[in-house]
Design a protein around this motif. Structure first.
Motif, short mmCIF file in Angstrom:
data_model
loop_
_atom_site.label_atom_id
_atom_site.label_comp_id
_atom_site.label_asym_id
_atom_site.label_seq_id
_atom_site.Cartn_x
_atom_site.Cartn_y
_atom_site.Cartn_z
N LEU A 1 -88.60 -30.96 -20.82
CA LEU A 1 -90.04 -30.94 -20.68
C LEU A 1 -90.63 -31.79 -21.80
N SER A 2 -91.38 -32.86 -21.41
CA SER A 2 -91.99 -33.77 -22.39
C SER A 2 -90.94 -34.33 -23.32
N ASN A 3 -89.79 -34.74 -22.74
CA ASN A 3 -88.69 -35.36 -23.48
C ASN A 3 -88.07 -34.42 -24.53
N GLN A 4 -88.26 -33.10 -24.37
CA GLN A 4 -87.67 -32.13 -25.28
C GLN A 4 -86.82 -31.15 -24.47
N PRO A 5 -85.58 -30.90 -24.92
CA PRO A 5 -84.73 -29.95 -24.21
C PRO A 5 -85.32 -28.52 -24.30
N ILE A 6 -85.27 -27.82 -23.20
CA ILE A 6 -85.73 -26.44 -23.13
C ILE A 6 -84.56 -25.58 -22.65
N ILE A 7 -84.25 -24.56 -23.39
CA ILE A 7 -83.19 -23.63 -23.01
C ILE A 7 -83.83 -22.48 -22.27
N GLN A 8 -83.35 -22.22 -21.05
CA GLN A 8 -83.93 -21.19 -20.19
C GLN A 8 -82.81 -20.39 -19.55
N ALA A 9 -83.19 -19.25 -19.00
CA ALA A 9 -82.23 -18.36 -18.37
C ALA A 9 -82.73 -17.96 -17.00
N SER A 10 -81.79 -17.87 -16.04
CA SER A 10 -82.11 -17.50 -14.66
C SER A 10 -81.25 -16.30 -14.27
N ASP A 11 -81.84 -15.36 -13.50
CA ASP A 11 -81.09 -14.22 -13.00
C ASP A 11 -81.48 -13.96 -11.56
N ASP A 12 -80.88 -12.93 -10.97
CA ASP A 12 -81.14 -12.62 -9.56
C ASP A 12 -82.46 -11.92 -9.36
N GLN A 13 -83.11 -11.40 -10.42
CA GLN A 13 -84.32 -10.61 -10.27
C GLN A 13 -85.57 -11.48 -10.24
N SER A 14 -85.47 -12.72 -10.64
CA SER A 14 -86.66 -13.57 -10.71
C SER A 14 -86.32 -14.95 -10.18
N SER A 15 -87.26 -15.49 -9.39
CA SER A 15 -87.05 -16.84 -8.86
C SER A 15 -87.42 -17.91 -9.87
N ARG A 16 -88.12 -17.54 -10.93
CA ARG A 16 -88.56 -18.49 -11.95
C ARG A 16 -87.76 -18.26 -13.21
N PRO A 17 -87.16 -19.29 -13.81
CA PRO A 17 -86.38 -19.11 -15.04
C PRO A 17 -87.27 -18.64 -16.19
N ILE A 18 -86.61 -17.97 -17.13
CA ILE A 18 -87.31 -17.51 -18.34
C ILE A 18 -87.04 -18.52 -19.45
N ARG A 19 -88.12 -19.13 -19.97
CA ARG A 19 -87.96 -20.08 -21.06
C ARG A 19 -87.69 -19.31 -22.36
N LEU A 20 -86.59 -19.70 -23.02
CA LEU A 20 -86.19 -18.99 -24.23
C LEU A 20 -86.63 -19.75 -25.49
N VAL A 21 -86.26 -21.00 -25.65
CA VAL A 21 -86.56 -21.73 -26.87
C VAL A 21 -86.60 -23.22 -26.54
N THR A 22 -87.44 -23.93 -27.24
CA THR A 22 -87.55 -25.39 -27.13
C THR A 22 -86.92 -26.02 -28.36
N VAL A 23 -86.03 -26.97 -28.12
CA VAL A 23 -85.37 -27.67 -29.22
C VAL A 23 -86.27 -28.81 -29.65
N THR A 24 -86.73 -28.79 -30.90
CA THR A 24 -87.68 -29.77 -31.41
C THR A 24 -87.00 -30.75 -32.34
N GLU A 25 -87.75 -31.80 -32.69
CA GLU A 25 -87.23 -32.80 -33.63
C GLU A 25 -86.92 -32.21 -35.00
N PRO A 26 -87.79 -31.31 -35.57
CA PRO A 26 -87.41 -30.70 -36.85
C PRO A 26 -86.11 -29.91 -36.76
N ASP A 27 -85.83 -29.25 -35.60
CA ASP A 27 -84.57 -28.54 -35.45
C ASP A 27 -83.39 -29.50 -35.54
N ALA A 28 -83.47 -30.60 -34.80
CA ALA A 28 -82.37 -31.57 -34.81
C ALA A 28 -82.23 -32.24 -36.17
#
Length: 591
Positions: free
Chosen positions: A129-156
């Motif tokens: 999303l916006s050239n930034q990796p987003i770590i998300q999780a999907s399960d059988d209870q929801s059709s929409r993934p849950i966004r967990l954390v965005t990897v930013t430039e300061p992280d890298a």
């Protein structure tokens, strides 16, 4: 001499009172000066990073922890915020970012725990999303993934990796954590872990029963040793049997001194056994505490539903327990050092004959006062450290305590006088616990003596409490030795030499008997005829006795004098009166 002594005591009181007042004023001024508001600096709360945030130059990091056991998974990074009160627009502080990620992880894990056991575990994927990796999780209870954390430039930049490499690393960590959570959340694993927790709890109960049994055995042994120690103290207080004066005065005094020191040394060996027993009892108490602490922490880290509190069990409670263990150990070490100092004082080879018995009784009073003082100081230090451990500001508490102490020093001057006079009583050895004293119009046995009050038990069983500041004149009836001042009035019809001879015979007979020889350090002295009055001749006898023995010796001596006077037909003096006839003279009758 008396006036000089009182002037000296008054000067010491004024000096100590002035020193305490100046110290409190200077201390309160220094603390108040340290509490004055200052300009913002890098050490103020607004400019320093909050708890859980580490500052590394231009970056700040915060931990992302597992909702299962609060174990650190990885760290997120944000640019440094120097002033938390003025956060630049568009910049998210790292602690806010970490809190959001932890909340999302907790929501994901809760959903995974509440799902059916047959359901597939959530799958962690990487999106962009916006050239930034987003770590998300999907399960059988929801059709929409849950966004967990965005990897930013300061992280890298902080980790020295590219965005994709860091995203794949975090994806692997989160996926493994989800799998671990599902495994630990299965009914079989939960049943197995609860069984292990029950085994730990059963072991704690059995070990506690064993420690309780050992403490009970030690307590019984302590009671036996305590009774033996009190008996030996009583023997020291009575004193040893005086040697035969015919052996020479120097040899007699040396023998008596060696007997006293031998009894003191034997009582000290029993007291050392008491100290060892008390130390073992104290050690078993702390072993019991540590054992239950480790067992409970182990149970928390074993049962999956309780693992989230296991990290807290190994942090603050452990430091708090170690702190008070150190305080308790310091109290015991200080008490042991005080006991050793008093023991060396008791057994000093430079003591004058008679002082050994006195010091063996006096040392208990001084050691108790020193132990109470050191215990109070160490407990106050422990309380201050405990407050600072829970991030409670102690500076304001100390400043308020200084102000209160200054107010108390002016408003409660009698209390300060009590403490100062209590110190002088101990230093000058005016009296100690176990002495019989007369303070003003009140007299009795000293049952308790501390720096503030003195408590006496009179002959009627009443407990009299006297503030130390009111004690000016003290009559100590049992210091080192006592005396029976016996006087009797004999009638003028008796031969004075016979009266003195009978009294001397009674004194010699009483001194020769072993039962009373222990209570009489030297032969009684018949002083002679001390006064002549209309009732008869006043004869006086002095009987020097061991401390606390003058009353029983006096009663026995009076009984024997009464029996000896009756045997030798010696009469007690009686008041003499003269009658005058003031009537008219006889008149000659008339015829």
């Amino acid at each position: 001499m008396v006036r000089c002594h009182r002037c000296f005591r008054s000067t010491v009181r004024l000096a100590l009172l002035g020193f305490m007042t100046v110290a409190l004023v200077l201390g309160s001024g220094a603390i108040a000066h340290s509490q004055l508001p200052s300009l913002p600096t890098a050490n103020s709360s607004a400019f320093s990073p909050p708890d859980g945030v580490s500052r590394h130059g231009e970056y700040e990091t915060a931990s992302i922890r597992s909702p299962l056991d609060r174990r650190e998974l990885f760290e997120v990074t944000s640019p440094t915020v120097l002033n938390r009160d003025r956060v630049p627009e568009g910049l998210l502080p790292v602690e806010v970012r970490a809190e959001e990620v932890n909340e999302r992880l907790w929501r994901l894990f809760y959903r995974a725990y509440a799902s059916e056991p047959s359901a597939q575990p959530p799958v962690v994927t990487i999106a962009t999303l916006s050239n930034q990796p987003i770590i998300q999780a999907s399960d059988d209870q929801s059709s929409r993934p849950i966004r967990l954390v965005t990897v930013t430039e300061p992280d890298a930049d902080f980790n020295g990796k590219t965005l994709d490499e860091l995203a794949q690393e975090w994806q692997t960590i989160l996926q493994a954590e989800i799998v671990r959570f599902r495994e630990l959340g299965s009914p079989e694993v939960i049943a197995q872990r609860i069984g292990q927790a029950l085994q730990i709890l059963l072991g704690l109960l059995l070990a506690s029963a064993a420690i309780w049994w050992l403490r009970r055995r030690l307590t019984r042994r302590q009671q036996t040793l305590e009774s033996r120690y009190q008996e030996q103290l009583a023997a020291i207080a009575v004193g040893p049997s005086p040697p035969d004066p015919e052996d020479g005065e120097a040899i007699a005094r040396a023998t008596l001194r060696s007997q006293v020191l031998a009894r003191v040394q034997h009582s000290l060996s029993v007291q050392r056994q008491l100290e060892i027993g008390k130390f073992l009892t104290w050690l078993l108490f702390w072993v019991l505490i540590v054992m239950w602490y480790v067992g409970i922490a182990r149970i928390l880290s074993t049962v999956p539903l309780l693992m989230r509190w296991s990290l807290y069990a190994w942090t603050t409670p452990l430091v708090l327990m170690a702190l008070w263990f150190g305080i308790s150990l310091a109290i015991r070490i200080s008490s042991s050092l005080i006991n050793r100092l008093t023991h060396s004082w008791k057994t000093s080879p430079y003591l004058v004959l008679g002082e050994a018995e006195r010091i063996s009784l006096r040392a208990t009073t001084i050691s108790n006062a020193l132990k109470g003082l050191t215990t109070s100081v160490l407990v106050i230090i422990g309380i201050i450290w405990t407050l600072s451990l829970f991030n409670i500001p102690t500076g304001s508490i100390l400043a308020g305590g200084a102000v209160i102490g200054l107010a108390v020093s002016f408003g409660s001057q009698s209390l300060v006088k009590d403490l100062v006079n209590g110190c002088l009583i101990l230093i000058e050895d005016q009296f100690a616990v176990g002495d019989v004293v007369q303070i003003g119009e009140r007299s009795g046995l000293v049952e308790n003596l501390n720096l503030r009050v003195t408590q006496l038990r009179n002959s009627e069983g009443q407990l009299i409490t006297i503030p130390n500041s009111t004690i000016t004149d003290v009559s100590n009836l049992t210091r080192l030795w006592s005396r029976v001042d016996f006087s009797v009035v004999a009638a003028y019809e008796n031969d004075p030499k016979q009266v003195l001879s009978v009294l001397q015979q009674v004194c010699d007979q009483l001194y020769r008997e072993p039962e009373w020889r222990d209570r009489l350090p030297e032969p009684p002295t018949v002083l002679g005829v001390d006064d002549l009055s209309h009732t008869g001749m006043l004869v006086r006898v002095w009987l020097k006795t061991a401390p606390m023995q003058q009353w029983i010796v006096g009663r026995e001596f009076r009984l024997r004098v009464r029996q000896a006077f009756e045997t030798n037909n010696i009469q007690i003096g009686k008041p003499q009166t003269v009658n005058y006839n003031t009537g008219l003279a006889d008149v000659t009758p008339h015829n």
